[in-house]
Design an enzyme around this catalytic site. Structure first.
Site, short mmCIF file in Angstrom:
data_model
loop_
_atom_site.label_atom_id
_atom_site.label_comp_id
_atom_site.label_asym_id
_atom_site.label_seq_id
_atom_site.Cartn_x
_atom_site.Cartn_y
_atom_site.Cartn_z
N ASP A 31 5.56 46.76 47.05
CA ASP A 31 4.98 44.89 47.45
C ASP A 31 5.58 44.31 47.22
O ASP A 31 5.17 42.62 47.45
CB ASP A 31 4.69 45.80 46.62
CG ASP A 31 3.08 46.09 46.50
OD1 ASP A 31 2.70 47.24 45.58
OD2 ASP A 31 3.31 46.75 47.00
N LYS A 232 22.52 36.62 36.30
CA LYS A 232 22.56 37.77 36.96
C LYS A 232 23.39 38.11 36.01
O LYS A 232 24.49 37.87 36.34
CB LYS A 232 22.14 38.28 38.58
CG LYS A 232 20.79 37.83 39.19
CD LYS A 232 20.64 37.77 40.52
CE LYS A 232 21.40 37.17 40.80
NZ LYS A 232 21.71 37.35 42.44
N ASP A 257 24.20 42.50 46.99
CA ASP A 257 25.37 42.80 47.45
C ASP A 257 26.40 43.15 46.23
O ASP A 257 27.45 42.88 46.62
CB ASP A 257 25.92 41.42 48.47
CG ASP A 257 26.91 39.78 47.21
OD1 ASP A 257 27.29 39.58 47.28
OD2 ASP A 257 25.02 39.26 46.92
O1 LIG Z 1 30.45 32.19 42.03
C1 LIG Z 1 29.26 32.13 42.22
O2 LIG Z 1 28.35 31.48 41.38
C2 LIG Z 1 28.41 33.05 43.00
O3 LIG Z 1 28.98 33.85 43.79
C3 LIG Z 1 27.37 32.53 43.98
O4 LIG Z 1 27.09 31.92 43.16
C4 LIG Z 1 26.67 33.95 43.85
O5 LIG Z 1 25.48 33.60 44.38
P1 LIG Z 1 24.25 35.06 44.99
O6 LIG Z 1 25.21 36.02 45.42
O7 LIG Z 1 23.65 35.21 43.02
O8 LIG Z 1 23.14 34.48 45.82
MG LIG Z 2 25.45 37.77 46.00
#
Ligand SMILES: O=C(O)[C@H](O)[C@H](O)COP(=O)(O)O
Ligand SMILES: [Mg+2]
Length: 311
Positions: A31, A232, A257
């Site tokens: 959901d 994260k 990803d």
């Molecule tokens: O270098 C960074 O900060 C990250 O590669 C980038 O901002 C990742 O962003 P996300 O894939 O979490 O949207």
């Molecule tokens: Mg990403």
């Protein structure tokens, strides 16, 4: 009914999605859909093919759609403008970035006194989120720090009010910023060393660039210590989401990803995880003898694959 190939409860392998039935099963099971941005919805300013249609499809099916990005260069409001400019429906309260999470962490977790300041290595979006949270800061986009000139300690008067250093992706990184941040932390044991996120690389449509983790790496190396990382895979962002949105972790899926941020974030939060191969993680990292121990529940090439549900 979950097709045997999607039964992830008993396997340590990711279920490779490919058929309309697979995607229909995901639609039925979840959901709330948390979407990473860079490498999932877009690469730089180039939308991943099909991303818009799939987000529309999820909203049509009354799914809750949230965006969870480690990219600290933009505030939630900046991201809303980016979504608008790309023609993708998004609402500010659906957007969670590591800039916002860092401001919340400093104010609500660290509870840094209001008379204290943050020395920022980062861009305007990060400064905006600190301002919105009522946090004083120096550095960042200040012209005095954005110089290619040499840095001399003899000519520098540190601000005694600095109680934390916060480092995020800064495409204007330089020796002055690193030297000031290094000395604020080195000279004051009480000064917190914080980073918005630790992504080593940043995916663009034309290829990889050094990520936020590579911007803060010189500080980590010079200080010989690790920072507190907020984005994260740490749970701070999920705490921020929980504070605004009700969701059932068992019926929530994190689409990402990168294994060591998005997928680990989802797993740590008790969510299901879908890895897409349009960003950082490559097929070779999830299959074969050198596969990562971080195993997503599902894998598909691109979020655009869910357009199979439109047929
Ligand atoms: O270098 C960074 O900060 C990250 O590669 C980038 O901002 C990742 O962003 P996300 O894939 O979490 O949207
Ligand atoms: Mg990403």
């Amino acid at each position: 009914m979950t097709p045997a190939s999607l039964d992830t409860t008993t396997t340590t392998m990711a279920a490779r999605l490919s058929t309309r039935e697979h995607y229909a099963d995901l639609l039925d099971k979840y959901d709330t859909w948390l979407f990473d941005c860079d490498g999932v919805l877009w690469q730089g300013d180039k939308l991943i093919e099909g991303a818009t249609e799939v987000l529309q499809l999820l909203r049509h099916h009354k799914k809750s759609v949230l965006f969870v990005t480690n990219n600290a260069t933009k505030s939630r409001k900046n991201y809303k403008k980016k979504f608008d400019s790309l023609g993708v429906e998004a609402h500010v309260d659906e957007i969670f970035g590591s800039a916002f999470a860092s401001a919340v962490y400093i104010s609500s977790v660290m509870k840094m006194p209001k008379d204290k300041k943050v020395y920022v290595i980062g861009m305007a979006g990060l400064e905006e989120e600190l301002r919105e949270e009522g946090i004083q800061y120096i550095g960042g986009t200040d012209p005095e720090d954005n110089t290619l000139g040499s840095f001399s300690l003899a000519d520098w008067t540190p601000d005694p009010a600095v109680g934390a250093v916060l480092c995020g992706l800064d495409t204007s990184i330089n020796y002055t910023k690193l030297s000031k941040a290094f000395n604020y932390i080195l000279r004051n044991d009480g000064c917190a060393f914080l980073v918005t996120n630790e992504d080593s690389t940043y995916p663009t449509a034309e290829g990889l660039l050094p990520g936020a983790g590579s911007v803060s790496a010189p500080l980590r190396y010079a200080l010989g210590r690790d920072p507190i990382a907020i984005g994260k895979p740490k749970g701070t962002m999920l705490d921020c989401i929980r504070a605004k949105h009700d969701f059932d972790p068992k019926r929530t899926i994190m689409v990402g990803d990168r294994l060591n941020t998005d997928i680990e974030f989802g797993k740590a939060g008790g969510l299901s995880t879908l890895l897409v191969l349009t960003g950082i993680t490559k097929e070779s990292e999830i299959t074969g003898p050198n596969a990562s121990p971080t195993v997503p529940d599902y894998v598909t090439n691109s979020i655009g694959d869910l357009r199979a549900l439109l047929s």
